[in-house]
Motif scaffolding. Structure first.
Motif, PDB file in Angstrom:
ATOM      1  N   HIS A  63      45.850  47.664  48.339  1.00 21.84           N
ATOM      2  CA  HIS A  63      45.539  48.930  47.665  1.00 21.84           C
ATOM      3  C   HIS A  63      44.843  49.815  48.696  1.00 21.84           C
ATOM      4  N   ASN A  95      48.652  52.041  42.013  1.00 25.20           N
ATOM      5  CA  ASN A  95      47.550  52.536  41.163  1.00 25.20           C
ATOM      6  C   ASN A  95      46.612  53.453  41.939  1.00 25.20           C
ATOM      7  N   PHE A 149      51.684  46.716  35.216  1.00 25.21           N
ATOM      8  CA  PHE A 149      50.384  46.142  34.844  1.00 25.21           C
ATOM      9  C   PHE A 149      50.486  45.709  33.388  1.00 25.21           C
ATOM     10  N   SER A 153      43.966  47.048  34.422  1.00 23.10           N
ATOM     11  CA  SER A 153      43.113  46.682  35.537  1.00 23.10           C
ATOM     12  C   SER A 153      42.528  47.962  36.118  1.00 23.10           C
ATOM     13  N   HIS A 182      51.336  42.308  37.194  1.00 19.74           N
ATOM     14  CA  HIS A 182      49.941  41.901  37.050  1.00 19.74           C
ATOM     15  C   HIS A 182      49.922  41.185  35.699  1.00 19.74           C
ATOM     16  N   VAL A 279      36.833  40.276  40.366  1.00 19.87           N
ATOM     17  CA  VAL A 279      38.216  40.630  40.677  1.00 19.87           C
ATOM     18  C   VAL A 279      39.062  40.319  39.455  1.00 19.87           C
ATOM     19  N   TYR A 280      40.118  41.136  39.255  1.00 23.15           N
ATOM     20  CA  TYR A 280      41.065  40.890  38.149  1.00 23.15           C
ATOM     21  C   TYR A 280      42.400  40.483  38.731  1.00 23.15           C
ATOM     22  N   ALA A 310      41.576  45.121  47.750  1.00 17.52           N
ATOM     23  CA  ALA A 310      41.203  46.130  46.741  1.00 17.52           C
ATOM     24  C   ALA A 310      39.796  46.635  47.044  1.00 17.52           C
ATOM     25  N   HIS A 312      36.320  48.632  47.436  1.00 12.47           N
ATOM     26  CA  HIS A 312      35.394  49.471  46.669  1.00 12.47           C
ATOM     27  C   HIS A 312      34.128  49.601  47.500  1.00 12.47           C
ATOM     28  N   ALA A 326      36.448  46.052  39.760  1.00 16.33           N
ATOM     29  CA  ALA A 326      37.024  44.760  40.151  1.00 16.33           C
ATOM     30  C   ALA A 326      37.835  44.927  41.427  1.00 16.33           C
ATOM     31  N   GLY A 327      37.792  43.942  42.275  1.00 18.99           N
ATOM     32  CA  GLY A 327      38.625  43.971  43.479  1.00 18.99           C
ATOM     33  C   GLY A 327      37.846  43.546  44.704  1.00 18.99           C
TER      34      GLY A 327
END
Ligand code: DOR
Ligand code: ZN
Length: 445
Positions: A63, A95, A149, A153, A182, A279-280, A310, A312, A326-327
């Motif tokens: 991502h 996303n 998805f 998420s 996902h 995380v998801y 992912a 952040h 999440a990530g």
């Protein structure tokens, strides 16, 4: 013969074997492996003595947040981080903002990444309720595959309803496009998440997160995908499998002849839920899940590995459980972490090459151009030193996200050069590529 580049004296690694050979590159392609003549020369000669030369490592689940969320990452920082991690090609998720659900947005994203990327790249196209009419345009624009998805998420993207999804999968089957899922069930997740939220417990707690998004959530979703694949004939892929239960369902479906492929990520293989990394889908508590994932790689129930990078901000990641995003970032750490497992005897270096290069290239339709060491393929190589010791420190990551689940972890085995179409993008820990040297690659082009 004069080549552009010759890699000399290295050990070449394929999914089948390791062998000593020289590799010659001409016009961005592999011209020859082994058997150089004594008068062959090159503009650049790289001595890979004592090193292993792997087909360029592919991270088919990242991502990079471009466009729209570029304070977290953009194609420049993401691709630099990938280059330092020994990754030559990434497949980026849709996303972003706005989500990549139309041909116009897809083409705009190509334009952005072409300007910024240091490595090669491809994209997934998002399927949502209202974009059946975009499906053809998205193939023509060059999507590697579609992404759904099933469970919401990051980005809160809603799943298409079952009727729409059935039609979308029928269309995908007719056009030979794989759909990546996902695989979580939103109803189960929302039910338990609101229940635990009400109980007032809001500390970062991976065990609680795994209870809020339990294994049944993954199992139900995987089951749904398999059923839809059976009735539509669509090729399907399960992203980031976390559980033994998921592996069993996938193995069963493969046996029945469903065209299903699967992926897992380093965090599900290496970390425990108790460590509280949000995380998801969530990292599981022990209960044989990790062992099953490793076994599933061995027997090819799980075909490939990807980071699910992912990113952040560190501040956001330290917020309370229900507000933190999440990530986990990971595009730079997958190769050293997995080479460390190779050194520890968990998998062979050939298996690593299979799950991190050839399999993802095959699954997403870009093999043998990517993911293979054969004459005519793109000259993408990840040169690794299996003896090199490395300490992962989140602060020195090249991603904008200076947070890592592996902060302080020491590994043995590290990438020392990343070569994309014959050009060194990273060499001995220095960035040698240039912004915009990455190319868009797709099954359609
Ligand atoms: O934890 C996750 N983070 N899971 C996803 O599915 C999306 C990702 C993100 O984009 O942050
Ligand atoms: Zn993801």
């Amino acid at each position: 013969m004069r080549y552009d580049l010759i890699l000399k004296n290295g050990t070449v690694v394929t999914p089948e074997k390791c062998f000593e050979a020289d590799i010659a590159v001409k016009n961005e392609k592999i011209a020859l492996i082994g058997g150089l003549n004594s008068d062959d020369c090159a503009d650049e000669i790289y001595d890979a003595y004592g090193k292993h030369i792997l087909p360029g490592i592919i991270d088919a689940h990242v991502h990079f947040r471009d466009p729209g969320l570029t304070e977290k990452e953009d194609f420049e920082s993401g691709s630099i981080s990938a280059a330092f991690g020994g990754v030559t090609f990434v497949a980026d998720m849709p996303n972003v903002l706005p989500p990549t659900s139309t041909a116009e947005r897809f083409l705009e994203k190509i334009r952005i990444a072409k300007e910024k990327s240091y490595i090669d790249f491809g994209f997934f196209a998002l399927l949502v309720n209202d974009n059946i009419n975009e499906m053809e345009g998205l193939i023509k624009a060059g999507a590697l595959g579609y992404k759904v998805f099933l469970g919401t998420s990051t980005g809160d993207i809603a799943s298409p309803d079952m009727g729409t999804l059935f039609e979308q999968m029928t269309y995908s089957a007719a056009h030979n496009m794989r759909i990546g899922f996902h695989a979580e069930n939103s109803e189960i997740n929302s039910h338990f998440t609101s229940k635990f939220k009400k109980s007032g417990d809001n500390k970062q707690d991976g065990v609680l997160l795994s209870k809020a998004r339990p294994v049944i959530s993954e199992a139900l979703a995987v089951q749904t995908v398999i059923c839809l694949a059976k009735y539509t004939g669509a090729k399907v892929h399960i992203h980031h499998v976390t559980s033994k239960d998921g592996c069993l369902l996938i193995a069963e479906a493969k046996e029945k002849g469903i065209d299903i492929t699967a992926e897992t990520c380093p965090h599900y293989l290496l970390l425990d839920a108790k460590k509280a990394h949000k995380v998801y889908p969530p990292i599981r508590e022990e209960g044989n899940h990790r062992k099953s994932l490793w076994d599933a790689i061995g027997v090819k129930t799980i075909d490939m590995i990807a980071s699910d990078h992912a990113p952040h901000g560190a501040h956001e990641k330290s917020l309370p459980l229900w507000t933190a995003p999440a990530g986990l970032s990971g595009v730079e750490t997958t190769v050293p972490l997995m080479l460390n497992e190779v050194n520890g005897g968990r998998l062979s270096i050939n298996d690593f090459v299979r799950i991190a290069s050839s399999a993802p290239a095959k699954i997403w339709g870009i093999y043998p151009r990517k993911g293979s060491l054969t004459a005519g393929a793109d000259a993408d190589f990840t040169v690794v030193d299996m003896n090199k010791k490395h300490k992962i420190t989140s602060g020195t990551s090249h991603s904008k996200s200076k947070t890592s689940a592996y902060d302080g972890v020491e590994t043995q085995g590290a990438p020392v050069a990343t070569i994309v179409r014959g050009r060194f993008v990273m060499k001995d820990g220095a960035l040698t590529g240039t912004k915009g040297c990455g190319k868009f690659v797709s099954p359609a082009l």
